[in-house]
Design an enzyme around this catalytic site. Structure first.
Site, PDB file in Angstrom:
ATOM      1  N   HIS A 473       0.810  -1.214   0.000  1.00 40.84           N
ATOM      2  CA  HIS A 473       0.000   0.000   0.000  1.00 40.84           C
ATOM      3  C   HIS A 473       0.852   1.276   0.000  1.00 40.84           C
ATOM      4  O   HIS A 473       0.578   2.197   0.776  1.00 40.84           O
ATOM      5  CB  HIS A 473      -0.911   0.016   1.240  1.00 40.84           C
ATOM      6  CG  HIS A 473      -1.926  -1.075   1.257  1.00 40.84           C
ATOM      7  ND1 HIS A 473      -2.596  -1.463   2.395  1.00 40.84           N
ATOM      8  CD2 HIS A 473      -2.413  -1.871   0.270  1.00 40.84           C
ATOM      9  CE1 HIS A 473      -3.431  -2.446   2.115  1.00 40.84           C
ATOM     10  NE2 HIS A 473      -3.331  -2.723   0.827  1.00 40.84           N
TER      11      HIS A 473
HETATM   12  C1  LIG Z   1      -0.218  -7.588  -4.936  1.00 40.92           C
HETATM   13  C2  LIG Z   1      -1.064  -6.417  -4.498  1.00 40.92           C
HETATM   14  C3  LIG Z   1      -2.175  -6.646  -3.703  1.00 40.92           C
HETATM   15  C4  LIG Z   1      -2.971  -5.561  -3.295  1.00 40.92           C
HETATM   16  N1  LIG Z   1      -4.155  -5.829  -2.665  1.00 40.92           N
HETATM   17  C5  LIG Z   1      -5.024  -4.814  -2.460  1.00 40.92           C
HETATM   18  C6  LIG Z   1      -6.334  -5.080  -2.008  1.00 40.92           C
HETATM   19  O1  LIG Z   1      -6.739  -6.234  -1.821  1.00 40.92           O
HETATM   20  N2  LIG Z   1      -7.159  -4.021  -1.803  1.00 40.92           N
HETATM   21  C7  LIG Z   1      -6.756  -2.732  -2.007  1.00 40.92           C
HETATM   22  O2  LIG Z   1      -7.541  -1.812  -1.768  1.00 40.92           O
HETATM   23  N3  LIG Z   1      -5.515  -2.457  -2.452  1.00 40.92           N
HETATM   24  C8  LIG Z   1      -4.667  -3.463  -2.722  1.00 40.92           C
HETATM   25  N4  LIG Z   1      -3.435  -3.185  -3.264  1.00 40.92           N
HETATM   26  C9  LIG Z   1      -3.063  -1.757  -3.477  1.00 40.92           C
HETATM   27  C10 LIG Z   1      -3.845  -1.082  -4.613  1.00 40.92           C
HETATM   28  O3  LIG Z   1      -4.012  -1.943  -5.698  1.00 40.92           O
HETATM   29  C11 LIG Z   1      -3.105   0.206  -5.015  1.00 40.92           C
HETATM   30  O4  LIG Z   1      -3.058   1.081  -3.901  1.00 40.92           O
HETATM   31  C12 LIG Z   1      -3.764   0.965  -6.166  1.00 40.92           C
HETATM   32  O5  LIG Z   1      -3.982   0.116  -7.258  1.00 40.92           O
HETATM   33  C13 LIG Z   1      -2.869   2.138  -6.579  1.00 40.92           C
HETATM   34  O6  LIG Z   1      -3.419   2.770  -7.713  1.00 40.92           O
HETATM   35  P1  LIG Z   1      -2.590   3.844  -8.542  1.00 40.92           P
HETATM   36  O7  LIG Z   1      -3.514   4.375  -9.573  1.00 40.92           O
HETATM   37  O8  LIG Z   1      -1.956   4.799  -7.608  1.00 40.92           O
HETATM   38  O9  LIG Z   1      -1.381   3.032  -9.210  1.00 40.92           O
HETATM   39  P2  LIG Z   1      -1.403   1.751 -10.151  1.00 40.92           P
HETATM   40  O10 LIG Z   1      -2.741   1.099 -10.137  1.00 40.92           O
HETATM   41  O11 LIG Z   1      -0.231   0.926  -9.775  1.00 40.92           O
HETATM   42  O12 LIG Z   1      -1.240   2.361 -11.618  1.00 40.92           O
HETATM   43  C14 LIG Z   1      -0.077   2.944 -12.119  1.00 40.92           C
HETATM   44  C15 LIG Z   1      -0.034   2.645 -13.616  1.00 40.92           C
HETATM   45  O13 LIG Z   1       0.925   3.495 -14.236  1.00 40.92           O
HETATM   46  C16 LIG Z   1       1.700   2.741 -15.133  1.00 40.92           C
HETATM   47  N5  LIG Z   1       2.990   3.418 -15.271  1.00 40.92           N
HETATM   48  C17 LIG Z   1       3.917   3.590 -14.309  1.00 40.92           C
HETATM   49  N6  LIG Z   1       4.979   4.267 -14.794  1.00 40.92           N
HETATM   50  C18 LIG Z   1       4.696   4.548 -16.084  1.00 40.92           C
HETATM   51  C19 LIG Z   1       5.402   5.219 -17.110  1.00 40.92           C
HETATM   52  N7  LIG Z   1       6.609   5.773 -16.894  1.00 40.92           N
HETATM   53  N8  LIG Z   1       4.823   5.317 -18.331  1.00 40.92           N
HETATM   54  C20 LIG Z   1       3.599   4.794 -18.554  1.00 40.92           C
HETATM   55  N9  LIG Z   1       2.894   4.128 -17.626  1.00 40.92           N
HETATM   56  C21 LIG Z   1       3.431   4.019 -16.395  1.00 40.92           C
HETATM   57  C22 LIG Z   1       1.800   1.378 -14.466  1.00 40.92           C
HETATM   58  O14 LIG Z   1       2.210   0.388 -15.368  1.00 40.92           O
HETATM   59  C23 LIG Z   1       0.410   1.220 -13.918  1.00 40.92           C
HETATM   60  O15 LIG Z   1      -0.461   0.642 -14.857  1.00 40.92           O
HETATM   61  C24 LIG Z   1      -2.605  -4.226  -3.661  1.00 40.92           C
HETATM   62  C25 LIG Z   1      -1.485  -4.007  -4.473  1.00 40.92           C
HETATM   63  C26 LIG Z   1      -0.721  -5.075  -4.893  1.00 40.92           C
HETATM   64  C27 LIG Z   1       0.460  -4.798  -5.794  1.00 40.92           C
END
Ligand SMILES: Cc1cc2nc3c(=O)[nH]c(=O)nc-3n(C[C@H](O)[C@H](O)[C@H](O)COP(=O)(O)OP(=O)(O)OC[C@H]3O[C@@H](n4cnc5c(N)ncnc54)[C@H](O)[C@@H]3O)c2cc1C
Length: 542
Positions: A473
């Protein structure tokens, strides 16, 4: 060179929401750039498949922290989704908004408009609540399913133990009474994962004004003076430049958004110069403020059959697989994080300070580097686990090279705040107490070492340092705050000191929420979309 109104970097939990909301206006041209590829994969769609994607480099950045002194110099493994849907495509699907007090704290810290009463409607806007019978209430596109019918019968012992301890029961951690023990609701739609991509992006992909580019690694944001005017990205070995008429929005997640800012010259000047990057803006807060949840699990052999007995034998796996194929039900249709809770470790704690997990499965014999959710121990077993809800320790994410393909240096600085150690002791003591209830004593055949029962406070901490792990997280690396010297974005998520640039993802959390971080990240994106559209309207009128 192509021009767009909005360029969104990252199609994760937040980016998919933005792509949907900003492209709803047919007059806006929106480009969504994603470093990973398609999410049309069996192990992504199958709920329990996150055991497979956990180490799969085709869909996962597979980060590791630097060795952390407080956890015996271990490196912590940090999976992150590198695929359409981002981490919402590989996470454990648990849907928890967090506690209302989490957001009141955000407002209290000076972030106007981010208190519980302000953000509640943004959660609701996304959610489609599905009850245990499968009936969906009207609402948003993100399915939040009550899967209590699929939960293992072992749960009755956990709830009986909680009752003995005087803990309340809640039927909905996202309802008016989130405190207590209960069953986690998850993001599945009729037994299939419902990621942010499924809920928000896919329905918008038919729009002519939304363009999605996959395998497109954004290398840096381009500036004219202090205005972000576009980005440079690499796709299949070629470098492209695209321009943004209105805004560039970073939704690359808590590791990659600060990394991209630093690669673009926005970060601590000394760090940037060390890597030969000329600063656009000296901003030490970029990459700082990192927070994460860490948890520890205690393993027990059980006196009655658990999921191990179902999923360990080949015949059981086949039966579960067949059941899933025929009905989309059974253990493969849910997360292994079945039950849990938000509880107070001490009666005088102002809010719940521990999140619990009760999983009717163990993998104590799993080889290192494997996450065999489908291959549990050959005996009946279960897990009790806790994580302190609101750790205070903060670390940093910093580039380790000017090469966009090099992983950044991640230093969570775990357990550096004294309060965090006290919370670990309180958590260990709490599980000790739970394991000593009548209900648990009946269920526990024997504890699997290390034995929590005899541990002193010091031993609880020592064991935690030895075995704790990230719950994945990470947040706070481009934190929102009222002071431009300490925060990266303002309460409208605009990067301080620059124009035409926002960060919208988990990195803007001013403090970590008490529960899992996917739901609040999606909320942040919903609210950001409203603010971006409102600002657009105002500019058009001016
Ligand atoms: C294994 C695991 C289990 C989890 N379990 C839970 C759960 O059960 N419940 C829950 O609430 N949360 C859970 N989480 C946490 C939750 O999924 C994250 O907090 C949330 O998805 C974060 O969202 P975000 O939009 O910040 O980033 P992300 O969803 O990680 O999105 C970032 C995106 O940007 C892309 N990206 C990054 N850098 C670049 C670049 N330079 N150029 C182009 N694209 C790029 C990535 O490839 C990715 O697709 C878990 C996470 C993991 C990894």
């Amino acid at each position: 060179m192509a021009d767009f109104d909005y360029i969104i970097v990252g199609s994760g939990s937040a980016g998919c929401v933005l792509a949907n909301r900003l492209s709803a206006d047919a007059g806006s041209q929106v480009l969504l750039l994603e470093a990973g590829g398609s999410d049309r994969r069996f192990w992504i769609k199958l709920p329990i498949g996150y055991g497979r994607t956990y180490f799969d480099e085709r869909v996962n950045w597979k980060y590791e922290t630097e060795p952390e002194p407080a956890i015996k110099n271990r490196r912590s493994y940090w999976p992150r989704g590198k695929v359409i849907g981002g981490s919402s495509s590989i996470n454990a699907m648990v849907y928890c908004r967090g506690l209302p007090s989490d957001f009141d704290d955000w407002r209290q810290l000076g972030n106007a408009g981010w208190g519980w009463t302000d953000v509640k409607a943004y959660f609701e806007r996304s959610e489609c609540r599905v009850d245990a019978s499968g009936k969906a209430a009207p609402g948003g596109p993100l399915h939040v399913s009550d899967v209590s019918n699929e939960m293992h019968p072992l749960r009755r012992h956990y709830f009986a133990a909680a009752e003995e301890m005087g803990l309340p029961y809640t039927d909905d951690f996202n309802g008016p009474n989130p405190e207590g023990v209960g069953i986690y609701h998850i993001n599945t739609r009729r037994g299939v994962r419902c990621s942010s991509a499924d809920a928000f992006l896919r329905p918008a992909l038919g729009r002519a004004n939304l363009q999605l580019e996959t395998h497109a690694l954004v290398r840096r944001v381009l500036f004219q003076g202090r205005r972000a005017v576009g980005v440079e990205y690499e796709q299949h070995g070629r470098v492209h430049v695209v321009r943004a008429r209105r805004e560039v929005i970073l939704s690359a997640g808590a590791i990659n958004s600060p990394k991209l800012l630093q690669l673009s010259g926005v970060g601590p000047a000394a760090l940037l110069r060390q890597h030969g990057i000329e600063p656009v803006l000296d901003q030490p807060a970029v990459g700082g403020g990192l927070q994460d949840h860490i948890a520890v699990s205690y393993f027990y052999k059980a006196t009655e059959p658990t999921l191990n007995d179902q999923l360990h034998p080949i015949s059981g796996k086949l039966a579960a697989g067949l059941r899933y194929v025929l009905s989309r039900k059974g253990p493969l249709s849910v997360s292994v994080n079945q039950c849990g809770g938000f509880v107070r470790s001490r009666a005088d704690a102002p809010t719940p300070d521990l999140q619990l997990y009760f999983n009717p499965i163990t993998y104590s014999t799993a080889p290192a580097g494997k996450r065999p959710l489908m291959n549990p121990d050959p005996f009946s077993g279960f897990i009790l686990s806790f994580q302190p809800c609101r750790p205070l320790s903060r670390g940093r994410v910093d580039i380790s090279s000017a090469d966009p393909k090099t992983a950044p240096s991640i230093r969570p600085n775990y357990l550096s705040a004294e309060q965090d150690i006290a919370d670990v002791i309180a958590g260990g003591r709490f599980i000790q107490q739970m394991a000593r209830t009548e209900a648990m004593r009946r269920l526990i055949k024997e504890a699997i070492p290390p034995y929590l029962d005899g541990m002193t406070d010091e031993q609880i901490v020592e064991d935690f340092r030895e075995r704790c792990g990230s719950v994945f997280h990470p947040v706070g690396t481009c934190a929102m705050g009222p002071d431009a010297r300490q925060a990266v974005v303002d309460s409208r998520l605009r990067v301080y000191g620059l124009e035409g640039l926002r960060v919208v993802d988990a990195s803007i959390f001013p403090t970590i929420t008490s529960g899992n971080t996917n739901a609040p990240t999606i909320m942040v994106a919903q609210k950001a979309a409203d603010m971006i559209l409102a600002d657009q309207k105002q500019q058009d009128v001016a």
